[in-house]
Structure formats: C-alpha cells, structure tokens
Design a protein around this motif. Structure first.
Motif, PDB file in Angstrom:
ATOM      1  N   SER A 140      -1.001 -10.715 -10.473  1.00 34.80           N
ATOM      2  CA  SER A 140       0.447 -10.632 -10.665  1.00 34.80           C
ATOM      3  C   SER A 140       1.010  -9.385 -10.000  1.00 34.80           C
ATOM      4  CB  SER A 140       0.764 -10.631 -12.163  1.00 34.80           C
ATOM      5  OG  SER A 140       2.144 -10.460 -12.384  1.00 34.80           O
ATOM      6  N   SER A 141       0.307  -8.266 -10.186  1.00 34.84           N
ATOM      7  CA  SER A 141       0.748  -7.014  -9.574  1.00 34.84           C
ATOM      8  C   SER A 141       0.666  -7.083  -8.060  1.00 34.84           C
ATOM      9  CB  SER A 141      -0.106  -5.855 -10.093  1.00 34.84           C
ATOM     10  OG  SER A 141       0.208  -4.648  -9.429  1.00 34.84           O
ATOM     11  N   ALA A 142      -0.435  -7.663  -7.544  1.00 32.64           N
ATOM     12  CA  ALA A 142      -0.607  -7.769  -6.093  1.00 32.64           C
ATOM     13  C   ALA A 142       0.483  -8.627  -5.470  1.00 32.64           C
ATOM     14  CB  ALA A 142      -1.986  -8.343  -5.780  1.00 32.64           C
ATOM     15  N   THR A 143       0.859  -9.706  -6.160  1.00 33.32           N
ATOM     16  CA  THR A 143       1.920 -10.580  -5.651  1.00 33.32           C
ATOM     17  C   THR A 143       3.260  -9.850  -5.645  1.00 33.32           C
ATOM     18  OG1 THR A 143       0.774 -12.546  -6.446  1.00 33.32           O
ATOM     19  CG2 THR A 143       3.136 -12.748  -6.014  1.00 33.32           C
ATOM     20  N   ARG A 144       3.532  -9.144  -6.748  1.00 33.70           N
ATOM     21  CA  ARG A 144       4.804  -8.422  -6.855  1.00 33.70           C
ATOM     22  C   ARG A 144       4.939  -7.371  -5.763  1.00 33.70           C
ATOM     23  NH1 ARG A 144       5.442  -3.786  -9.312  1.00 33.70           N
ATOM     24  NH2 ARG A 144       3.533  -4.040 -10.542  1.00 33.70           N
ATOM     25  N   ARG A 145       3.828  -6.701  -5.455  1.00 32.88           N
ATOM     26  CA  ARG A 145       3.863  -5.617  -4.457  1.00 32.88           C
ATOM     27  C   ARG A 145       3.570  -6.109  -3.047  1.00 32.88           C
ATOM     28  NH1 ARG A 145      -0.309  -1.474  -6.238  1.00 32.88           N
ATOM     29  NH2 ARG A 145      -1.323  -3.265  -7.259  1.00 32.88           N
ATOM     30  N   GLN A 146       3.279  -7.413  -2.909  1.00 31.12           N
ATOM     31  CA  GLN A 146       2.966  -8.011  -1.607  1.00 31.12           C
ATOM     32  C   GLN A 146       1.842  -7.224  -0.911  1.00 31.12           C
ATOM     33  OE1 GLN A 146       6.825  -8.066   0.389  1.00 31.12           O
ATOM     34  NE2 GLN A 146       7.263 -10.104  -0.408  1.00 31.12           N
ATOM     35  N   LEU A 147       0.753  -7.082  -1.653  1.00 33.77           N
ATOM     36  CA  LEU A 147      -0.374  -6.276  -1.139  1.00 33.77           C
ATOM     37  C   LEU A 147      -1.096  -6.965   0.017  1.00 33.77           C
ATOM     38  CD1 LEU A 147      -2.114  -4.854  -4.358  1.00 33.77           C
ATOM     39  CD2 LEU A 147      -0.616  -3.676  -2.738  1.00 33.77           C
ATOM     40  N   PHE A 148      -1.184  -8.282  -0.035  1.00 35.16           N
ATOM     41  CA  PHE A 148      -2.008  -8.997   0.934  1.00 35.16           C
ATOM     42  C   PHE A 148      -1.163  -9.974   1.761  1.00 35.16           C
ATOM     43  CE2 PHE A 148      -4.634  -8.232  -2.933  1.00 35.16           C
ATOM     44  CZ  PHE A 148      -5.441  -7.225  -2.409  1.00 35.16           C
ATOM     45  N   LEU A 149      -1.639 -10.255   2.947  1.00 39.84           N
ATOM     46  CA  LEU A 149      -0.930 -11.172   3.840  1.00 39.84           C
ATOM     47  C   LEU A 149      -1.140 -12.619   3.445  1.00 39.84           C
ATOM     48  CD1 LEU A 149      -1.624  -9.492   7.309  1.00 39.84           C
ATOM     49  CD2 LEU A 149       0.438  -9.325   5.881  1.00 39.84           C
ATOM     50  N   GLY A 150      -2.286 -12.895   2.817  1.00 38.62           N
ATOM     51  CA  GLY A 150      -2.577 -14.273   2.463  1.00 38.62           C
ATOM     52  C   GLY A 150      -3.091 -14.397   1.058  1.00 38.62           C
TER      53      GLY A 150
END
Length: 282
Positions: free
Chosen positions: A272-282
């Motif tokens: 959830s945190s990674a999605t919110r912060r747009q950590l990854f390209l895919g």
C-alpha cells in the motif's frame, strides 16, 4: 563422480558424520574438505601444516574416525576419491564448470532440506527475536544486507551488524537489552577472526546463535547453537555464494511461515505504501 555417485566433498563429509570431534579435529576435517581433490595424497605432516595443528593431532584425528593411524585414513581417502564415471561438472570450459559446481551445491542443499522441521524451528526462533540482529562481516556483509532488506518487510526490527570492532559488542548488548533472543550470523571463508569473537560475545550476552556457513566442520560450529551449512563455490578467483544466499531465503521463508498473519499484514502495508509513493515502475 565415482561409482557411489557422490562428489568427493560429500564422501569426505560422510566420514565425519556422527563422529564427535574436538575443535582441533574439526579444523583438520575442515582442511581435508577444503582440499578434497588432493586430500588422499597429503602426508600427515602436510595436513598438520595446512590445518595449523601438530602432527600427533592428525594421528589422533585418524584414530577418532576408527583407523589405526593416518596411513590407514589416507588409504580410505583414496578409496573415496578414486575415479569412476565422468562427472558432468567436469565438462565444458572453466566458467561452465564453475556454474555446474554451483548446481551441485544447490542439489546438496536441497537434500539437506528434506528435514523441513528443523528449518521450521529455526524460523520460529528468529521470528520471535525482537529485534533480530543479523551478523555478516567482510565477505559475508552483502549476504547479511540482502537477507535483512527482505526480512525488514516482514519483521518489525531487523538490525544488520556489518562492522567489527568494539562497537559491535555494544550493538549486541543493545539488541539484548531491547529484547533480542537470537542472532542470525553469516560465516563465510576466510572466517574473519572478528566474526568468531562476535559469536562468542553473542552467546555470552545470552543470544542463541544460528549460523549459516559453508560446511558442517566450519569454525563457526564451535560458537553456534544451530549450524546451517551451504557450500561455497571455489572454482573462480573469488568465492561464489549461491547456495548460502539460497539458504538465507529459505530461512526467511521459515520466518514468514512462523508468523503468517503478521507477515501478510506487513506485506500488505508495504504494498500500500509503495503504491502510494509510486516506488516501482511496474
């Protein structure tokens, strides 16, 4: 491989299985394993020099294995390493042989994991340690960091110990004061002296030591409560740590299995945190 179908290193390790060896004798055993290809042709004096022990210690070692002296042990070593069918790992160029050897190391690791219960118990032990200190010095430091990177996603407090010196003891004591009950240590050749010192200190402050190391006769066995061996590749200029890295991830899987609900909650929170912060390209 010879007629037994086992690699020389495995056949040598079988000699020591179930035999209670002294620390000095384990040094000799480790030396023979490291010199598996030439072990059967070394004199007692040469073995003593390589292992850093006395020649009488080599004789006592041979007798501990049920032989009447070193010459009889050497004859047994020659029987175990006698040539037979060609080993597929001997085919190809030097780079291909190195990779084939790593495949063999992984095959042996897979065989060791037949006792899934033992790994499960290790997972429970490490999962319950809050915080979880992870030791890896010198060549083992990247492996400790790799494990800790992923472990931190499912464990609330993972502490990497990758620097030696007096501060390392401070950090061990701080971990115990914070509630740690166990230490996961990566102990790889050439076995830094400071790593052995750290393992001794860890046990002195009350930590249960789990060591991932390259051999069941590694020096780490003198200072660990649980030893998990995974062979290191030695066919290139620098060692290959494929099997120890695989074993590290197996141990992490056991930690996840020990606390499935908490693991799932932490992984979902991270995603959830990674999605919110747009950590990854895919």
């Amino acid at each position: 491989m010879n007629e037994s179908g086992a690699a020389p290193t495995d056949r040598l390790l079988d000699l020591f299985h179930g035999v209670r060896l002294t620390p000095t004798q384990r040094r000799i055993a480790h030396c023979l394993v490291q010199q598996a290809g030439a072990a059967a042709y070394l004199s007692a004096a040469e073995v003593a020099e390589l292992a850093g022990v006395s020649q009488p210690s080599v004789t006592r070692f041979a007798m501990a294995l049920g032989h009447d002296g070193y010459p009889a042990l050497r004859r047994r070593l020659r029987e175990l390493t006698a040539g037979g069918a060609a080993d597929p790992a001997d085919a190809g160029n030097a780079l291909q042989r190195a990779v084939h050897a790593e495949m063999g190391n992984l095959d042996r690791l897979a065989g060791q994991l037949a006792d899934a219960g033992r790994i499960a118990e290790v997972g429970k032990l490490l999962a319950a340690s809050r915080p979880l200190p992870v030791l890896g010095l010198r060549a083992a430091a990247p492996l400790a960091a790799y494990f800790a990177y992923f472990a931190a996603k499912v464990h609330p407090d993972v502490r990497v110990l990758d620097d030696g010196g007096s501060l390392l003891t401070d950090r061990l004591e701080q971990a115990v004061a914070a509630g740690a009950g166990a230490l996961l240590a990566f102990v790889l050749p050439r076995y830094p002296r400071e790593t052995m010192d750290a393992l001794r200190e860890a046990r002195e402050v009350g930590l249960t030591v789990v060591a991932i190391t390259d051999s069941p006769v590694s020096p780490a066995t003198d200072h660990a409560d649980v030893v998990l061996p995974a062979a290191v590749g030695t066919d290139l200029v620098f060692d290959l740590h494929t099997a120890p890295m695989t074993l590290a991830m197996v141990v992490l899987q056991a930690i996840c299995d020990a606390t499935p609900a908490e693991t799932q909650a932490r992984l979902e929170a991270f995603e959830s945190s990674a999605t919110r912060r747009q950590l990854f390209l895919g």
